[in-house]
Structure formats: structure tokens, C-alpha cells
Design a protein around this motif. Structure first.
Motif, PDB file in Angstrom:
ATOM      1  N   ARG A 114       0.818  -1.188   0.000  1.00  0.00           N
ATOM      2  CA  ARG A 114       0.000   0.000   0.000  1.00  0.00           C
ATOM      3  C   ARG A 114       0.863   1.253   0.000  1.00  0.00           C
ATOM      4  O   ARG A 114       0.548   2.255  -0.625  1.00  0.00           O
ATOM      5  CB  ARG A 114      -0.910  -0.037   1.222  1.00  0.00           C
ATOM      6  N   GLY A 115       1.974   1.205   0.729  1.00  0.00           N
ATOM      7  CA  GLY A 115       2.890   2.336   0.769  1.00  0.00           C
ATOM      8  C   GLY A 115       3.423   2.657  -0.611  1.00  0.00           C
ATOM      9  O   GLY A 115       3.441   3.822  -1.025  1.00  0.00           O
ATOM     10  N   PHE A 116       3.816   1.640  -1.336  1.00  0.00           N
ATOM     11  CA  PHE A 116       4.313   1.862  -2.695  1.00  0.00           C
ATOM     12  C   PHE A 116       3.200   2.392  -3.600  1.00  0.00           C
ATOM     13  O   PHE A 116       3.430   3.278  -4.425  1.00  0.00           O
ATOM     14  CB  PHE A 116       4.912   0.572  -3.268  1.00  0.00           C
ATOM     15  N   GLY A 120       2.743   6.069  -5.698  1.00  0.00           N
ATOM     16  CA  GLY A 120       2.660   5.906  -7.146  1.00  0.00           C
ATOM     17  C   GLY A 120       3.638   4.916  -7.749  1.00  0.00           C
ATOM     18  O   GLY A 120       3.772   4.846  -8.967  1.00  0.00           O
ATOM     19  N   LYS A 121       4.317   4.160  -6.902  1.00  0.00           N
ATOM     20  CA  LYS A 121       5.268   3.171  -7.427  1.00  0.00           C
ATOM     21  C   LYS A 121       4.611   1.799  -7.533  1.00  0.00           C
ATOM     22  O   LYS A 121       4.846   0.910  -6.705  1.00  0.00           O
ATOM     23  CB  LYS A 121       6.513   3.116  -6.541  1.00  0.00           C
ATOM     24  N   VAL A 122       3.802   1.658  -8.569  1.00  0.00           N
ATOM     25  CA  VAL A 122       3.024   0.437  -8.732  1.00  0.00           C
ATOM     26  C   VAL A 122       3.923  -0.753  -9.073  1.00  0.00           C
ATOM     27  O   VAL A 122       3.639  -1.879  -8.669  1.00  0.00           O
ATOM     28  CB  VAL A 122       1.962   0.637  -9.822  1.00  0.00           C
ATOM     29  N   GLU A 123       5.005  -0.485  -9.785  1.00  0.00           N
ATOM     30  CA  GLU A 123       5.935  -1.570 -10.110  1.00  0.00           C
ATOM     31  C   GLU A 123       6.470  -2.221  -8.844  1.00  0.00           C
ATOM     32  O   GLU A 123       6.497  -3.443  -8.711  1.00  0.00           O
ATOM     33  CB  GLU A 123       7.114  -1.026 -10.936  1.00  0.00           C
ATOM     34  N   GLU A 124       6.880  -1.367  -7.919  1.00  0.00           N
ATOM     35  CA  GLU A 124       7.408  -1.858  -6.652  1.00  0.00           C
ATOM     36  C   GLU A 124       6.324  -2.585  -5.865  1.00  0.00           C
ATOM     37  O   GLU A 124       6.588  -3.587  -5.215  1.00  0.00           O
ATOM     38  CB  GLU A 124       7.974  -0.706  -5.822  1.00  0.00           C
ATOM     39  N   ALA A 125       5.117  -2.061  -5.955  1.00  0.00           N
ATOM     40  CA  ALA A 125       4.000  -2.709  -5.264  1.00  0.00           C
ATOM     41  C   ALA A 125       3.810  -4.120  -5.808  1.00  0.00           C
ATOM     42  O   ALA A 125       3.594  -5.072  -5.055  1.00  0.00           O
ATOM     43  CB  ALA A 125       2.727  -1.890  -5.438  1.00  0.00           C
ATOM     44  N   PHE A 126       3.915  -4.233  -7.116  1.00  0.00           N
ATOM     45  CA  PHE A 126       3.782  -5.541  -7.751  1.00  0.00           C
ATOM     46  C   PHE A 126       4.888  -6.491  -7.309  1.00  0.00           C
ATOM     47  O   PHE A 126       4.671  -7.683  -7.121  1.00  0.00           O
ATOM     48  CB  PHE A 126       3.830  -5.403  -9.275  1.00  0.00           C
ATOM     49  N   VAL A 128       6.324  -6.494  -4.445  1.00  0.00           N
ATOM     50  CA  VAL A 128       5.955  -6.964  -3.109  1.00  0.00           C
ATOM     51  C   VAL A 128       4.889  -8.044  -3.224  1.00  0.00           C
ATOM     52  O   VAL A 128       4.947  -9.066  -2.547  1.00  0.00           O
ATOM     53  CB  VAL A 128       5.447  -5.804  -2.228  1.00  0.00           C
ATOM     54  N   PHE A 129       3.944  -7.808  -4.128  1.00  0.00           N
ATOM     55  CA  PHE A 129       2.870  -8.777  -4.350  1.00  0.00           C
ATOM     56  C   PHE A 129       3.441 -10.134  -4.770  1.00  0.00           C
ATOM     57  O   PHE A 129       3.043 -11.176  -4.256  1.00  0.00           O
ATOM     58  CB  PHE A 129       1.930  -8.235  -5.432  1.00  0.00           C
ATOM     59  N   ARG A 130       4.392 -10.090  -5.680  1.00  0.00           N
ATOM     60  CA  ARG A 130       5.030 -11.343  -6.114  1.00  0.00           C
ATOM     61  C   ARG A 130       5.780 -12.004  -4.975  1.00  0.00           C
ATOM     62  O   ARG A 130       5.767 -13.217  -4.821  1.00  0.00           O
ATOM     63  CB  ARG A 130       5.971 -11.067  -7.279  1.00  0.00           C
ATOM     64  N   LYS A 131       6.420 -11.164  -4.170  1.00  0.00           N
ATOM     65  CA  LYS A 131       7.181 -11.690  -3.044  1.00  0.00           C
ATOM     66  C   LYS A 131       6.265 -12.395  -2.052  1.00  0.00           C
ATOM     67  O   LYS A 131       6.611 -13.423  -1.482  1.00  0.00           O
ATOM     68  CB  LYS A 131       7.932 -10.554  -2.351  1.00  0.00           C
ATOM     69  N   ILE A 132       5.094 -11.818  -1.862  1.00  0.00           N
ATOM     70  CA  ILE A 132       4.106 -12.414  -0.962  1.00  0.00           C
ATOM     71  C   ILE A 132       3.837 -13.850  -1.383  1.00  0.00           C
ATOM     72  O   ILE A 132       3.817 -14.768  -0.572  1.00  0.00           O
ATOM     73  CB  ILE A 132       2.796 -11.591  -0.967  1.00  0.00           C
ATOM     74  N   VAL A 142      -8.029  -8.424   0.805  1.00  0.00           N
ATOM     75  CA  VAL A 142      -7.472  -7.111   1.168  1.00  0.00           C
ATOM     76  C   VAL A 142      -6.212  -6.831   0.355  1.00  0.00           C
ATOM     77  O   VAL A 142      -6.026  -5.729  -0.165  1.00  0.00           O
ATOM     78  CB  VAL A 142      -7.172  -7.033   2.683  1.00  0.00           C
ATOM     79  N   THR A 143      -5.378  -7.821   0.228  1.00  0.00           N
ATOM     80  CA  THR A 143      -4.150  -7.656  -0.550  1.00  0.00           C
ATOM     81  C   THR A 143      -4.483  -7.276  -1.990  1.00  0.00           C
ATOM     82  O   THR A 143      -3.917  -6.332  -2.545  1.00  0.00           O
ATOM     83  CB  THR A 143      -3.333  -8.957  -0.512  1.00  0.00           C
ATOM     84  N   TYR A 144      -5.403  -8.020  -2.577  1.00  0.00           N
ATOM     85  CA  TYR A 144      -5.814  -7.728  -3.956  1.00  0.00           C
ATOM     86  C   TYR A 144      -6.433  -6.335  -4.068  1.00  0.00           C
ATOM     87  O   TYR A 144      -6.110  -5.570  -4.964  1.00  0.00           O
ATOM     88  CB  TYR A 144      -6.788  -8.780  -4.462  1.00  0.00           C
ATOM     89  N   ALA A 145      -7.329  -6.046  -3.148  1.00  0.00           N
ATOM     90  CA  ALA A 145      -8.028  -4.758  -3.214  1.00  0.00           C
ATOM     91  C   ALA A 145      -7.035  -3.600  -3.100  1.00  0.00           C
ATOM     92  O   ALA A 145      -7.185  -2.569  -3.762  1.00  0.00           O
ATOM     93  CB  ALA A 145      -9.080  -4.663  -2.111  1.00  0.00           C
TER      94      ALA A 145
END
Length: 240
Positions: A114-116, A120-126, A128-132, A142-145
Motif C-alpha cells: 500500500r505504501g508503494f 505511485g510506485k506500482v511496479e514496486e508494489a507488484f 511486493v505482491f510477487r514476493k508475498i 485485502v491484498t488484492y483490493a
RNA sequence: GGAGUUGA
């Protein structure tokens, strides 16, 4: 302590964090010892008010008193800093908690994601998502949303619909928060009618309807506004 | 007794 912790939580929700000090003096007189849950609740109150420095200071006082932070107390700090867009610090805490031998969990990583998104750093957010998923956590709604909201704000709606499909494939129910996120994303880019169509396939709540009406107002679509108003009245939803 | 997602 549990009782006092509940009181702290209540005080913080009402923005009466100042009164916690009095509570603590009372506890000291009674010989009640503060623990990590008490501090977390207190720190959480500071973060709600955006008082990051104070929050961190209490965290330090806690550790100086020999109270070990746990996964939740770190996650609270991380979330608080992420909400303010201070992801660097949040990542620093993440590192620190690992060094303390604590394992970040799904909530921790979702907060980082969410911080990323927030900055506006959606790439970084992604990432983290992959890392999860790499770490073997099952991303939940919640993660998806959270990620969907970040993508919506970037206007990357293709990706949003992909994630929605992915959720369905994985059997994760998209509830009204997730759909409202998508509805909001569509309204923001002037696709209120498409958002409207989606809302017809779900159980819409007052968030959904007020988002749609706001979208139609921006688009100066009076028919849409009235039709939405009719639907919400028909559904018996109270708008605040 | 403490933590993560949506509108005006």
C-alpha cells in the motif's frame, strides 16, 4: 493490562490520546506493567493522528524498557509510515524486524504494498505482491483490493480486470470494498457508465452509489444521476 | 486487549 489496553484503544479512536498519560500514571500507581500490546495500541493512536515522530519515540521507549516488539507492533509502525508515504522508513522497519528474528506476515507486506501504491510506485508494489506469493502466503481479498486500488489510481484498468479474474480463479471472493475500488477507478477516468454496469452485478452499498452519483455529477450526466438515485432508493440503501 | 483495502 488488557483492560487498560482496551481503554487506550477507545481513547485513541476518539482522538483523546493526550489522556493516555494520565492513564499510565494511574497504572504505575497500581503497579500494572505495560506490555507490547499496550504500547502497540498507544502507538497506533499516534499514527492515526499522523504523529510519526511520537509513535516512533514510544516504540523506542518500549524497547528501552526491555519490551520486545513483536510482529504486530512492527506492522503497526510500518503501516503508519506507509500511510504517510514514508516507505523508506517503513522498509527500514521491515529490515529491522527481520533482524530481530521476526517474520513479517501477509498484513505486514500488504501495508508495504500500500505504501508503494500511495507514492505511485506500482511496479514496486507488484514486486511486493510477487514476493508475498514467493514466500508462500496466500494473498487475500485485502491484498488484492489494495493493489487494485493502486492500479486504479494509475489508470491501469487492464491490469485491474486481470487481477479480478485472478481472484476468481483462486476462489477469492471480491466483496463490495474491492468492487467499490474498481467502480471508483472507472468513475475517476470518466467511465461511470461502465462502473454502473459493474454495480448492477453486485450488492452495492452506499459507497458504491455515492461514488457513481459523484461520477455522474462530474460527467454532468443527469439521467445517470437520477437513475442511480432511483436504484439506491429501490435498494433501500441509506446514503450518508 | 493491538495491525492491512473503497466514495463525497
Amino acid at each position: 493490562v488488557a483492560t487498560y489496553t482496551a481503554v487506550v484503544g477507545a481513547l485513541c479512536k476518539e482522538g483523546k490520546i493526550q489522556e493516555v498519560s494520565d492513564l499510565i500514571s494511574k497504572m504505575e500507581k497500581e503497579g500494572v506493567v505495560l506490555d507490547v500490546v499496550f504500547y502497540s495500541s498507544w502507538i497506533c493512536g499516534y499514527l492515526r493522528e499522523g504523529m510519526l515522530t511520537e509513535a516512533f519515540q514510544k516504540h523506542r521507549v518500549m524497547t528501552e524498557n526491555g519490551i520486545k516488539p513483536d510482529c504486530v507492533s512492527y506492522t503497526i509502525l510500518i503501516d503508519g509510515f506507509c500511510k504517510e508515504g514514508n516507505v523508506e522508513k517503513a522498509v527500514g522497519f521491515l529490515q529491522e524486524m527481520k533482524e530481530d528474528g521476526l517474520n513479517p506476515n501477509l498484513v505486514t507486506y500488504t501495508a508495504i504494498m500500500r505504501g508503494f501504491c500511495k507514492i505511485g510506485k506500482v511496479e514496486e508494489a507488484f514486486e511486493v505482491f510477487r514476493k508475498i506469493e514467493e514466500l508462500g502466503f496466500r494473498a487475500d481479498e485485502v491484498t488484492y483490493a489494495t493493489l487494485i486500488d493502486g492500479l486504479c489510481r494509475k489508470g491501469n484498468l487492464d491490469c485491474v480486470f486481470q487481477l479480478l479474474e485472478e481472484m476468481e480463479d483462486k476462489g477469492i471472493n471480491a466483496g463490495f470494498v474491492t468492487y467499490n475500488t474498481v467502480i471508483n477507478g472507472l468513475c475517476k477516468v470518466g467511465k461511470t457508465s461502465q462502473a454502473d454496469e459493474i454495480s448492477k452485478g453486485i450488492v452495492a452499498d452506499n459507497f458504491s452509489y455515492s461514488t457513481l452519483i459523484h461520477g455522474y455529477i462530474v460527467e454532468r450526466n443527469i439521467v445517470g444521476m437520477l437513475e442511480t438515485k432511483r436504484r439506491l432508493e429501490e435498494a433501500g440503501v441509506c446514503v450518508d
